[in-house]
Scaffold this motif. Structure first.
Motif, PDB file in Angstrom:
ATOM      1  N   LEU A   1       5.444   3.555   0.306  1.00 15.70           N
ATOM      2  CA  LEU A   1       6.031   3.147   1.565  1.00 15.70           C
ATOM      3  C   LEU A   1       4.930   3.144   2.446  1.00 15.70           C
ATOM      4  O   LEU A   1       4.813   2.040   3.433  1.00 15.70           O
ATOM      5  CB  LEU A   1       7.186   4.278   1.858  1.00 15.70           C
ATOM      6  CG  LEU A   1       7.679   3.759   3.393  1.00 15.70           C
ATOM      7  CD1 LEU A   1       8.366   2.570   3.333  1.00 15.70           C
ATOM      8  CD2 LEU A   1       8.687   4.782   3.992  1.00 15.70           C
ATOM      9  N   ILE A   2       4.070   4.014   2.564  1.00 20.73           N
ATOM     10  CA  ILE A   2       2.669   3.802   3.314  1.00 20.73           C
ATOM     11  C   ILE A   2       1.852   2.532   2.819  1.00 20.73           C
ATOM     12  O   ILE A   2       1.522   1.901   3.835  1.00 20.73           O
ATOM     13  CB  ILE A   2       1.987   5.060   3.206  1.00 20.73           C
ATOM     14  CG1 ILE A   2       2.460   6.419   3.979  1.00 20.73           C
ATOM     15  CG2 ILE A   2       0.587   4.987   3.699  1.00 20.73           C
ATOM     16  CD1 ILE A   2       1.813   7.773   3.578  1.00 20.73           C
TER      17      ILE A   2
ATOM     18  N   PHE B   1      13.195   1.285   1.691  1.00 23.24           N
ATOM     19  CA  PHE B   1      13.551   2.603   2.333  1.00 23.24           C
ATOM     20  C   PHE B   1      14.776   3.106   2.141  1.00 23.24           C
ATOM     21  O   PHE B   1      15.250   4.123   1.735  1.00 23.24           O
ATOM     22  CB  PHE B   1      13.098   2.695   3.790  1.00 23.24           C
ATOM     23  CG  PHE B   1      13.402   4.148   4.391  1.00 23.24           C
ATOM     24  CD1 PHE B   1      12.796   5.224   4.484  1.00 23.24           C
ATOM     25  CD2 PHE B   1      14.746   4.159   5.309  1.00 23.24           C
ATOM     26  CE1 PHE B   1      13.004   6.141   4.852  1.00 23.24           C
ATOM     27  CE2 PHE B   1      15.135   5.421   5.669  1.00 23.24           C
ATOM     28  CZ  PHE B   1      14.307   6.523   5.755  1.00 23.24           C
TER      29      PHE B   1
ATOM     30  N   LEU C   1       3.186  -0.001   1.451  1.00 26.41           N
ATOM     31  CA  LEU C   1       3.879  -1.329   2.131  1.00 26.41           C
ATOM     32  C   LEU C   1       3.625  -1.599   3.508  1.00 26.41           C
ATOM     33  O   LEU C   1       3.465  -2.509   4.052  1.00 26.41           O
ATOM     34  CB  LEU C   1       5.191  -1.165   1.837  1.00 26.41           C
ATOM     35  CG  LEU C   1       6.301  -2.105   2.010  1.00 26.41           C
ATOM     36  CD1 LEU C   1       5.946  -3.401   1.003  1.00 26.41           C
ATOM     37  CD2 LEU C   1       7.598  -1.714   1.652  1.00 26.41           C
ATOM     38  N   LEU C   2       3.707  -0.186   4.372  1.00 27.97           N
ATOM     39  CA  LEU C   2       3.410  -0.313   5.652  1.00 27.97           C
ATOM     40  C   LEU C   2       1.993  -1.096   5.881  1.00 27.97           C
ATOM     41  O   LEU C   2       1.838  -1.721   7.120  1.00 27.97           O
ATOM     42  CB  LEU C   2       3.671   0.872   6.477  1.00 27.97           C
ATOM     43  CG  LEU C   2       4.924   1.300   6.664  1.00 27.97           C
ATOM     44  CD1 LEU C   2       4.959   2.754   7.222  1.00 27.97           C
ATOM     45  CD2 LEU C   2       5.767   0.655   7.393  1.00 27.97           C
ATOM     46  N   LEU C   3       1.059  -0.561   5.276  1.00 33.31           N
ATOM     47  CA  LEU C   3      -0.613  -1.039   5.481  1.00 33.31           C
ATOM     48  C   LEU C   3      -0.767  -2.421   4.944  1.00 33.31           C
ATOM     49  O   LEU C   3      -1.560  -2.936   5.052  1.00 33.31           O
ATOM     50  CB  LEU C   3      -1.416  -0.045   5.013  1.00 33.31           C
ATOM     51  CG  LEU C   3      -1.221   1.423   5.545  1.00 33.31           C
ATOM     52  CD1 LEU C   3      -2.233   2.455   4.637  1.00 33.31           C
ATOM     53  CD2 LEU C   3      -1.696   1.319   7.043  1.00 33.31           C
ATOM     54  N   SER C   4       0.218  -2.875   4.033  1.00 34.59           N
ATOM     55  CA  SER C   4      -0.005  -4.115   3.343  1.00 34.59           C
ATOM     56  C   SER C   4      -0.482  -5.303   4.162  1.00 34.59           C
ATOM     57  O   SER C   4      -1.228  -6.044   3.843  1.00 34.59           O
ATOM     58  CB  SER C   4       1.095  -4.534   2.266  1.00 34.59           C
ATOM     59  OG  SER C   4       2.198  -4.682   3.064  1.00 34.59           O
TER      60      SER C   4
ATOM     61  N   ILE D   1      10.637  -3.796   4.031  1.00 31.58           N
ATOM     62  CA  ILE D   1      10.401  -2.248   4.122  1.00 31.58           C
ATOM     63  C   ILE D   1      11.987  -1.536   4.332  1.00 31.58           C
ATOM     64  O   ILE D   1      11.974  -0.480   3.550  1.00 31.58           O
ATOM     65  CB  ILE D   1       9.790  -2.038   5.344  1.00 31.58           C
ATOM     66  CG1 ILE D   1       8.107  -2.407   5.414  1.00 31.58           C
ATOM     67  CG2 ILE D   1       9.712  -0.549   5.870  1.00 31.58           C
ATOM     68  CD1 ILE D   1       7.347  -2.451   6.414  1.00 31.58           C
TER      69      ILE D   1
ATOM     70  N   VAL E   1       9.766  -6.827   7.433  1.00 37.37           N
ATOM     71  CA  VAL E   1      10.520  -5.934   7.826  1.00 37.37           C
ATOM     72  C   VAL E   1      11.760  -5.785   6.763  1.00 37.37           C
ATOM     73  O   VAL E   1      12.162  -4.446   6.740  1.00 37.37           O
ATOM     74  CB  VAL E   1      11.061  -6.244   9.455  1.00 37.37           C
ATOM     75  CG1 VAL E   1      12.119  -5.149   9.905  1.00 37.37           C
ATOM     76  CG2 VAL E   1       9.783  -6.175  10.480  1.00 37.37           C
TER      77      VAL E   1
END
Length: 293
Positions: A58-59, A90, A61-64, A86, A83
């Protein structure tokens, strides 16, 4: 070895997830494979380890958007699509975690219930002692332990004298009370490693690890004397109780069943000679040969 293989598989799962995230906007079919990871990870690796792995994904994915080459071009990057990915990842991870927690909780409950049922099957409900079904496992365990250590152990078979008279004169509730009180007394009178069992009816069996016949005889005589001198109190009414006991030291050349049978024969001798007695020693010297099993 299994732990190493599991760690390796978990590392591969995280690596695969990172690669899929890396190609986030390259082809939409790549990211679809990412959604297969949460249920597979929780089922395979358990709640805690899978949560750590999926948290890392998930981290990632957020930084991708900041590191993925597909996201560097405005033409290929869609914020709304990002969005939704993600949110979907999640949500799927959350429901997979809840499903795995529910499965693990159900399994733990079933294991606990199974153990409780096994304990109930081997426990006498009136006295809380082991019953005859449960005692054979302990006898075999003690025999195996004595074989390994080269020590000995003994058994005592005990019977409440004239117990039928107690039931006839005072009722079965009084008889149950007497058995319960005797069981409590026996528990307090033996060592922590000793085992007391309700053998059946008004009979009790003692297993005494690392105890020779003389030590078992001393305990049996102590039990007999104490019970004789201490009437059982039943609603303010004293009930006089005596015991007959047969003592047998167990050798490793014979089965536990054989030694219990011999202890039972010694108990029979005690009853035949007036009750309220402890009988030990060589059975061949105590009984006629034709009565020896």
């Amino acid at each position: 070895m299994l732990k190493v293989a599991s760690d390796f598989a978990l590392a591969l799962t995280v690596t695969l997830g990172v690669l899929l995230i890396w190609r986030l906007n390259d082809q939409i079919t790549y990211i679809l494979w990412l959604f297969a990871l949460p249920p597979a990870a929780f089922f395979t690796f358990g709640t805690r380890r899978a949560s750590v792995a999926l948290g890392l994904l998930l981290i990632a994915l957020l930084l991708s958007p900041f590191v993925s080459p597909a996201a560097m071009s405005p033409e290929t990057f869609s914020l709304s699509y990002f969005v939704r990915v993600i949110a979907a990842f999640f949500t799927l991870s959350l429901f997979s975690a809840l499903g795995e927690y529910s499965r693990a909780h159900t399994q733990r409950t079933l294991v606990a219930l199974t153990r409780e049922m096994e304990q109930c099957a081997c426990t006498d409900p009136l006295t809380g002692l082991l019953n005859r079904r449960g005692i054979y496992d302990r006898l075999n365990e003690e025999r195996a332990r004595a074989t390994r250590s080269g020590s000995t152990f003994s058994v005592i078979l005990c019977d409440v004298d004239h117990f039928k008279n107690v039931n006839d004169c005072f009722g079965h509730q009084c008889g149950d009370h007497v058995l319960h009180q005797l069981a409590e007394h026996f528990r307090r009178s033996v060592r922590g490693q000793d085992v007391v069992c309700r053998w059946g009816g008004e009979e009790f069996l003692f297993i005494l690890p690392e105890t020779d016949e003389q030590g078992a005889l001393n305990l049996a005589e102590k039990l007999r004397s104490t019970v004789e001198q201490t009437p059982v109190n039943y609603h303010g009414m004293p009930i006089d109780i005596t015991l007959s006991l047969g003592v047998q030291e167990c050798t490793l050349t014979e089965s536990p069943e054989f030694h219990i049978r011999v202890a039972d024969q010694k108990l029979y001798i005690a009853k035949e000679h007036g009750r309220n007695k402890v009988v030990s020693g060589n059975i061949e010297e105590l009984m006629p040969q034709e009565l020896i099993a």
